[in-house]
Write a protein that holds these residues in place. Structure first.
Motif, mmCIF file in Angstrom:
data_model
loop_
_atom_site.group_PDB
_atom_site.id
_atom_site.type_symbol
_atom_site.label_atom_id
_atom_site.label_comp_id
_atom_site.label_asym_id
_atom_site.label_seq_id
_atom_site.Cartn_x
_atom_site.Cartn_y
_atom_site.Cartn_z
ATOM 1 N N LEU A 290 -21.615 13.062 87.412
ATOM 2 C CA LEU A 290 -20.526 13.643 86.623
ATOM 3 C C LEU A 290 -20.647 15.160 86.551
ATOM 4 O O LEU A 290 -19.643 15.886 86.629
ATOM 5 C CB LEU A 290 -20.525 13.050 85.211
ATOM 6 N N ILE A 291 -21.888 15.664 86.386
ATOM 7 C CA ILE A 291 -22.115 17.115 86.345
ATOM 8 C C ILE A 291 -21.686 17.740 87.662
ATOM 9 O O ILE A 291 -21.026 18.789 87.693
ATOM 10 C CB ILE A 291 -23.594 17.417 86.034
ATOM 11 N N SER B 168 -18.598 20.430 88.309
ATOM 12 C CA SER B 168 -18.854 21.716 88.952
ATOM 13 C C SER B 168 -17.935 21.938 90.143
ATOM 14 O O SER B 168 -17.435 23.040 90.351
ATOM 15 C CB SER B 168 -20.318 21.781 89.393
ATOM 16 N N ARG B 169 -17.669 20.892 90.911
ATOM 17 C CA ARG B 169 -16.837 21.030 92.103
ATOM 18 C C ARG B 169 -15.355 21.169 91.751
ATOM 19 O O ARG B 169 -14.623 21.860 92.430
ATOM 20 C CB ARG B 169 -17.036 19.829 93.043
ATOM 21 N N HIS B 170 -14.912 20.473 90.664
ATOM 22 C CA HIS B 170 -13.488 20.403 90.365
ATOM 23 C C HIS B 170 -13.105 21.142 89.084
ATOM 24 O O HIS B 170 -11.958 21.027 88.619
ATOM 25 C CB HIS B 170 -13.061 18.931 90.244
ATOM 26 N N GLN B 171 -14.055 21.912 88.538
ATOM 27 C CA GLN B 171 -13.782 22.619 87.283
ATOM 28 C C GLN B 171 -13.235 21.645 86.214
ATOM 29 O O GLN B 171 -12.300 21.951 85.465
ATOM 30 C CB GLN B 171 -12.765 23.751 87.518
ATOM 31 N N ALA B 172 -13.858 20.455 86.167
ATOM 32 C CA ALA B 172 -13.425 19.415 85.241
ATOM 33 C C ALA B 172 -14.343 19.355 84.026
ATOM 34 O O ALA B 172 -15.327 20.102 83.922
ATOM 35 C CB ALA B 172 -13.398 18.065 85.954
ATOM 36 N N THR B 173 -14.032 18.430 83.104
ATOM 37 C CA THR B 173 -14.816 18.306 81.866
ATOM 38 C C THR B 173 -15.164 16.845 81.602
ATOM 39 O O THR B 173 -15.044 16.344 80.475
ATOM 40 C CB THR B 173 -14.025 18.872 80.679
ATOM 41 N N MET B 174 -15.610 16.148 82.634
ATOM 42 C CA MET B 174 -15.921 14.734 82.481
ATOM 43 C C MET B 174 -17.100 14.517 81.532
ATOM 44 O O MET B 174 -17.086 13.606 80.699
ATOM 45 C CB MET B 174 -16.220 14.119 83.853
ATOM 46 N N VAL B 175 -18.160 15.312 81.637
ATOM 47 C CA VAL B 175 -19.337 15.145 80.771
ATOM 48 C C VAL B 175 -18.961 15.435 79.322
ATOM 49 O O VAL B 175 -19.356 14.714 78.392
ATOM 50 C CB VAL B 175 -20.493 16.048 81.239
ATOM 51 N N GLU B 176 -18.182 16.508 79.097
ATOM 52 C CA GLU B 176 -17.763 16.846 77.740
ATOM 53 C C GLU B 176 -16.885 15.741 77.157
ATOM 54 O O GLU B 176 -17.005 15.383 75.970
ATOM 55 C CB GLU B 176 -16.996 18.172 77.745
ATOM 56 N N THR B 177 -16.013 15.185 77.986
ATOM 57 C CA THR B 177 -15.164 14.082 77.523
ATOM 58 C C THR B 177 -16.013 12.895 77.087
ATOM 59 O O THR B 177 -15.779 12.293 76.031
ATOM 60 C CB THR B 177 -14.203 13.649 78.636
ATOM 61 N N LEU B 178 -17.023 12.546 77.893
ATOM 62 C CA LEU B 178 -17.900 11.424 77.563
ATOM 63 C C LEU B 178 -18.686 11.704 76.289
ATOM 64 O O LEU B 178 -18.854 10.830 75.421
ATOM 65 C CB LEU B 178 -18.854 11.152 78.739
ATOM 66 N N SER B 179 -19.154 12.964 76.138
ATOM 67 C CA SER B 179 -19.909 13.341 74.938
ATOM 68 C C SER B 179 -19.052 13.201 73.683
ATOM 69 O O SER B 179 -19.494 12.659 72.656
ATOM 70 C CB SER B 179 -20.425 14.777 75.087
ATOM 71 N N ARG B 180 -17.796 13.715 73.725
ATOM 72 C CA ARG B 180 -16.897 13.605 72.568
ATOM 73 C C ARG B 180 -16.583 12.129 72.262
ATOM 74 O O ARG B 180 -16.489 11.733 71.092
ATOM 75 C CB ARG B 180 -15.587 14.348 72.851
ATOM 76 N N GLN C 258 -11.839 6.021 82.818
ATOM 77 C CA GLN C 258 -11.877 5.186 84.018
ATOM 78 C C GLN C 258 -12.473 5.957 85.192
ATOM 79 O O GLN C 258 -13.249 5.409 85.985
ATOM 80 C CB GLN C 258 -10.465 4.707 84.363
ATOM 81 N N ARG C 259 -12.105 7.260 85.295
ATOM 82 C CA ARG C 259 -12.689 8.087 86.350
ATOM 83 C C ARG C 259 -14.198 8.230 86.170
ATOM 84 O O ARG C 259 -14.951 8.261 87.146
ATOM 85 C CB ARG C 259 -12.032 9.479 86.346
ATOM 86 N N ILE C 260 -14.629 8.331 84.904
ATOM 87 C CA ILE C 260 -16.075 8.417 84.627
ATOM 88 C C ILE C 260 -16.785 7.156 85.120
ATOM 89 O O ILE C 260 -17.863 7.229 85.728
ATOM 90 C CB ILE C 260 -16.300 8.632 83.114
ATOM 91 N N ARG C 261 -16.172 6.014 84.878
ATOM 92 C CA ARG C 261 -16.774 4.760 85.377
ATOM 93 C C ARG C 261 -16.840 4.762 86.911
ATOM 94 O O ARG C 261 -17.854 4.374 87.509
ATOM 95 C CB ARG C 261 -15.943 3.567 84.907
ATOM 96 N N ASP C 262 -15.758 5.216 87.547
ATOM 97 C CA ASP C 262 -15.709 5.208 89.015
ATOM 98 C C ASP C 262 -16.732 6.169 89.615
ATOM 99 O O ASP C 262 -17.393 5.858 90.623
ATOM 100 C CB ASP C 262 -14.306 5.597 89.492
ATOM 101 N N ILE C 263 -16.827 7.374 89.017
ATOM 102 C CA ILE C 263 -17.716 8.402 89.591
ATOM 103 C C ILE C 263 -19.189 8.042 89.378
ATOM 104 O O ILE C 263 -20.012 8.147 90.290
ATOM 105 C CB ILE C 263 -17.396 9.779 88.976
ATOM 106 N N SER C 264 -19.541 7.604 88.162
ATOM 107 C CA SER C 264 -20.958 7.379 87.831
ATOM 108 C C SER C 264 -21.445 5.996 88.225
ATOM 109 O O SER C 264 -22.651 5.785 88.400
ATOM 110 C CB SER C 264 -21.177 7.574 86.332
ATOM 111 N N GLY C 265 -20.517 5.043 88.294
ATOM 112 C CA GLY C 265 -20.923 3.680 88.589
ATOM 113 C C GLY C 265 -21.491 2.962 87.384
ATOM 114 O O GLY C 265 -22.047 1.857 87.528
#
Length: 583
Positions: free
Chosen positions: A505-506, A510-522, A549-556
């Motif tokens: 997720l990190i 970093s590659r897509h200027q996204a906030t997946m980790v922050e979303t999961l933390s919140r 759902q994207r977090i599930r797909d990316i991290s497995g």
């Protein structure tokens, strides 16, 4: 045949004819029946002595017994290897009774009862060699004295003919046996000459290699002598496949780096054979005094020219080299003592240069990644006996390791990551019980990391003890949250844990200027409440669902799984607070 002629002579002369007088003078008197019988016996005697086969002689006598009088041949027997063998021409109607009577006579003549015949006699066929057989004769009338005399004459001639035939057969057999013995002697003489030549060559090779060993020239002297004897390039490698010396043309430059896995496979394949083994263009033998592999001696034989003399020279060279390398090993062991001392120093911490030098001296490659393995068995004290058991089990599954022991466990410094179950299963077989626990550290890439990895192995062992299945193998890098709990954990463990659970997720953020980790933390901060999480992030509820759902797909990882959810929540908290990261 003579017998036929005898019968024709016998039937062409009538017993009642009178003498006929010739015109020129009186005729000779006609022959009497006795004259005919004698004449036929003479012809039969010639036939008997002209027949080399014992069976034919017996059959001639049986077929022409009537030449001696009013007789019939009931049976005939030949003595073969001490037994009386009946003729197939024996009368079948009473063959059993006749045979029983003949055996009862035990070599003597005697009367024989034949149904319908007033007279029967078993007559032994005897000669200088003893009893040759029997003729069993019957008569329709009691024979006269003259007829019995003629029968006795026929029996004597038959026995004499058998004696000659038996003697001739013995002479033929003796000649064949003599020929066989002569051929065997010739073959043995040739073999002896060959063996003497081989022994002479072997003595010369042995003497040369003994001189090489005594000269102190080392490995190069051995390969030079072997090259001189065989004409083939000779080389020595250490047990890891690194070149030590090469004599002869064709040396690769640079020498190829060894493939340790294939090297081990090769060593095991050669060790299973009694002599040198051909591997591609090389004839390979192991240098292993007292069973321990110290290196490899090989001849490069691309044209497959090696013969038995080449194999012999290679064997003697390996013996000489074994003495040389064993001597070097003994010198190193005097300084370094035992493998256990090295393992103890590595676990306690030692300088890198000394560790590498000492490891090479005891035959262990310390340059590769290592894992620390801690073994504890509930029914075994960690004494020398159990340490030897662990060592055998590790060797049986192909683990290259240094071994030592502590008060309650045995420690292996292993050159490869152990298989998840192989060592445990091998130890279960060795100890007879499955009540054992194994802890394995993470990889160790330098000597100074070994003490820390030892602590990891102990923590993996402890984690297994407190798990639902306390017996088996635990790997430190598979402990998840438990890796950062307990004494000895530091920033490195925290970073490793976060990377394991949030690394993908990190990288994505970093590659897509996204906030997946922050979303999961919140999401975890608000206890999984969608509305509150979406509001804190300033996004729509559907957008939050998409991101999760994207977090599930990316991290497995599955957010509905208790273990995954716990590890992810702790990882996000460590990422935000303890490591000073922020969204």
């Amino acid at each position: 045949m003579v017998g036929s002629r005898a019968h024709s002579l016998y039937h062409n002369h009538s017993a009642g004819r009178h003498p006929v007088v010739s015109r020129r003078g009186p005729r000779r008197p006609a022959r009497t029946p006795a004259d005919h019988a004698l004449h036929e016996l003479v012809a039969l005697s010639r036939a008997l002595f002209g027949t080399p086969d014992e069976v034919e002689i017996l059959h001639l006598a049986m077929d022409h017994i009537a030449a001696a009088g009013p007789y019939s041949a009931e049976a005939g027997y030949l003595k073969v290897d001490g037994d009386l063998v009946p003729s197939p021409r024996n009368v079948r109607m009473h063959a059993l009774a006749v045979s029983r009577r003949v055996w009862e006579l035990a070599g003597q003549d005697g009367d024989v009862t034949v149904p319908g015949r007033p007279w029967g006699r078993a007559l032994g066929l005897r000669g200088p060699g003893g009893l040759y057989g029997y003729l069993v004769v019957s008569s329709r009338v009691r024979p006269t004295k003259a007829e019995r005399s003629l029968l006795a004459t026929l029996v004597r001639h038959t026995a004499a003919a058998l004696s000659v035939a038996f003697a001739q057969r013995r002479r033929r057999e003796d000649a064949l046996e003599l020929r066989r013995l002569k051929d065997e002697r010739t073959a043995l003489q040739r073999q002896l000459i060959s063996v003497m030549a081989e022994l002479g060559y072997e003595r010369a090779v042995h003497a040369l290699m003994s001189d090489v060993a005594a000269s102190g020239g080392g490995e190069e002297a051995v390969t030079r002598a072997l090259h001189r004897l065989t004409g083939l390039p000779a080389l020595v490698e250490d047990r890891f496949g690194r070149l030590r010396t090469w004599t002869g043309p064709g040396r690769p430059d640079p020498y190829p780096e060894p493939d340790l896995f294939r090297q081990d496979e090769m060593l095991q394949a050669v060790a299973r054979e009694a002599g040198p083994v051909r591997i591609k263009d090389r004839l390979v033998t192991l240098v292993r005094p007292h069973g321990e592999i110290l290196g490899v001696l090989a001849l490069v034989d691309a044209q497959e020219e090696a013969d038995e003399h080449t194999v012999l020279a290679l064997g003697h060279a390996a013996t000489s080299l074994s003495l040389e390398l064993a001597h070097l090993r003994n010198l190193a062991e005097v300084e370094l003592r035992l493998h256990r001392e090295l393992a103890d120093d590595l676990l306690g911490g030692t300088d890198e240069a000394s560790a590498y030098a000492r490891a090479e001296a005891v035959g262990h490659d310390l340059h590769r990644s290592h894992y620390i393995v801690v073994v504890q068995w509930s029914n075994r004290a960690a004494d020398n006996s159990f340490a030897q058991t662990v060592g055998r089990a590790a060797s049986s599954v192909g683990m290259r390791s240094l071994l030592t022991r502590r008060s309650d466990h045995v420690v292996l410094i292993a050159g490869d990551r152990p298989h998840a179950r192989a060592l445990y299963e091998a130890l279960a077989r060795e100890t007879g019980t499955r009540s054992g626990t194994i802890g394995v550290s993470g990889p160790c890439d330098s000597v100074d990391e070994i003490p820390d990895r030892y602590q990891e192995a102990q923590r993996a062992l402890e984690a297994r003890h407190y798990s639902r299945e306390r017996y088996g193998t635990s790997f430190f890098d598979e402990l998840g949250l438990y890796r950062i709990l307990g004494p000895g954990s530091g920033r490195r463990e925290l970073e490793t844990f976060v990377q394991e659970w949030l690394g993908q997720l990190i990288d994505y953020d970093s590659r897509h200027q996204a906030t997946m980790v922050e979303t999961l933390s919140r999401y975890f901060d608000f206890g999984g409440n969608y509305d509150e999480t979406a509001e804190s992030l300033g996004i729509h509820r559907s957008t939050l669902r998409y991101r999760l759902q994207r977090i599930r797909d990316i991290s497995g990882n599955d957010l509905t799984d208790v273990e995954d959810r716990l590890n992810l929540q702790v990882a996000t908290r460590v990422w935000k607070i303890m490591l000073g990261r922020s969204g």
